[in-house]
Design a protein around this motif. Structure first.
Motif, mmCIF file in Angstrom:
data_model
loop_
_atom_site.group_PDB
_atom_site.id
_atom_site.type_symbol
_atom_site.label_atom_id
_atom_site.label_comp_id
_atom_site.label_asym_id
_atom_site.label_seq_id
_atom_site.Cartn_x
_atom_site.Cartn_y
_atom_site.Cartn_z
ATOM 1 N N LEU A 196 0.835 -1.189 0.058
ATOM 2 C CA LEU A 196 0.026 0.042 -0.020
ATOM 3 C C LEU A 196 0.950 1.246 0.067
ATOM 4 O O LEU A 196 0.507 2.222 -0.660
ATOM 5 C CB LEU A 196 -0.808 0.014 1.224
ATOM 6 N N LEU A 239 -10.155 -6.302 4.468
ATOM 7 C CA LEU A 239 -9.822 -4.802 4.733
ATOM 8 C C LEU A 239 -10.973 -4.053 4.659
ATOM 9 O O LEU A 239 -11.834 -4.015 3.791
ATOM 10 C CB LEU A 239 -9.016 -4.642 3.395
ATOM 11 N N TYR A 277 -12.377 0.103 5.384
ATOM 12 C CA TYR A 277 -12.167 1.591 5.205
ATOM 13 C C TYR A 277 -12.983 2.160 6.318
ATOM 14 O O TYR A 277 -14.367 2.119 6.031
ATOM 15 C CB TYR A 277 -12.406 1.978 3.968
ATOM 16 N N LEU A 298 -7.531 2.340 7.932
ATOM 17 C CA LEU A 298 -7.686 1.130 7.114
ATOM 18 C C LEU A 298 -7.279 0.265 8.041
ATOM 19 O O LEU A 298 -6.324 0.199 8.809
ATOM 20 C CB LEU A 298 -6.496 1.305 5.985
ATOM 21 N N CYS A 338 -6.202 -1.078 -2.958
ATOM 22 C CA CYS A 338 -6.360 -2.268 -1.914
ATOM 23 C C CYS A 338 -6.603 -3.361 -2.753
ATOM 24 O O CYS A 338 -6.656 -4.573 -2.283
ATOM 25 C CB CYS A 338 -7.183 -1.709 -0.751
ATOM 26 N N LEU A 390 -5.141 -7.470 -2.366
ATOM 27 C CA LEU A 390 -4.523 -7.505 -1.444
ATOM 28 C C LEU A 390 -5.242 -8.460 -0.640
ATOM 29 O O LEU A 390 -4.602 -9.019 0.601
ATOM 30 C CB LEU A 390 -4.605 -6.350 -0.587
#
Length: 192
Positions: A25, A78, A80, A90, A145, A148
């Motif tokens: 990232l 992940l 946000y 994050l 992202c 990932l």
């Protein structure tokens, strides 16, 4: 006056995977982000804040009273906060073991209630990747992202820790004040 928090440590494998995600990232984003540094990964159960030195032993004694079974935990996706278009934080959510993490956090809160620490509001167990300070250059966090996500291994939670956080010129340093073993399900004996 030390700044303290209670958290769950993660395995070396989790550390390596999380560090790899952060490095990827960091290379994809131009935004100013305060990334979690290697060796600082944990799931926070309760932030205690600044504590008088003479209270630390009492806090340790109270945390030793917690009797809780070891449990499996696995990172998930992940996220946000508040959203992908203007994230401030994050993080990786906890997919497996989240409810048990919440129960352990409640057990910590219960024994810490005597010290008048702030209660966890809307507690959600997670692993923080970074805190976004300023979005730059039209960064698209969703695109950055992408790719990932990975299948995370199960992490057997066998303890939790009281940590001390110290601010230095290089950033925060976390030190384990004491590690508290959880109880093994078979035979109900503390894990050592």
């Amino acid at each position: 006056m030390p700044k303290l928090f209670v958290g769950i440590p993660v395995s070396e494998e989790y550390e390596a995977r999380l560090n790899s995600m952060v490095e990827t990232l960091r290379g994809r984003l131009r935004s100013r982000v305060s990334w979690t540094k290697p060796g600082k990964w944990h799931v926070t159960l309760q932030f205690l804040g600044k504590v008088d030195e003479e209270k630390v032993d009492e806090i340790r004694d109270a945390l030793r009273l917690i009797e809780f079974l070891d449990f499996p935990m696995r990172a998930g996706s992940l996220e946000y906060i508040p959203n992908v278009h203007g994230p401030r934080i994050l993080w990786m959510d906890i997919k497996e073991g989240a409810e048990t993490c919440i129960e352990l956090a409640e057990a910590v809160e219960e024994v810490m209630a005597a010290f008048d620490f702030k209660q966890n509001e809307n507690f959600k167990p997670h692993l923080t990747l970074g805190r976004v300070k300023q979005i730059e250059g039209g960064d698209d966090f969703g695109v950055a992202c992408a790719g990932l996500l990975q299948a995370w291994p199960v992490l057997q939670v066998e303890s939790f820790c009281l940590y001390k956080s110290e601010q230095t010129a290089e950033g925060h340093i976390y030190t384990v004040v004491e590690e508290f073993p959880l109880w093994m399900d078979s035979g109900l004996i503390p894990i050592r």
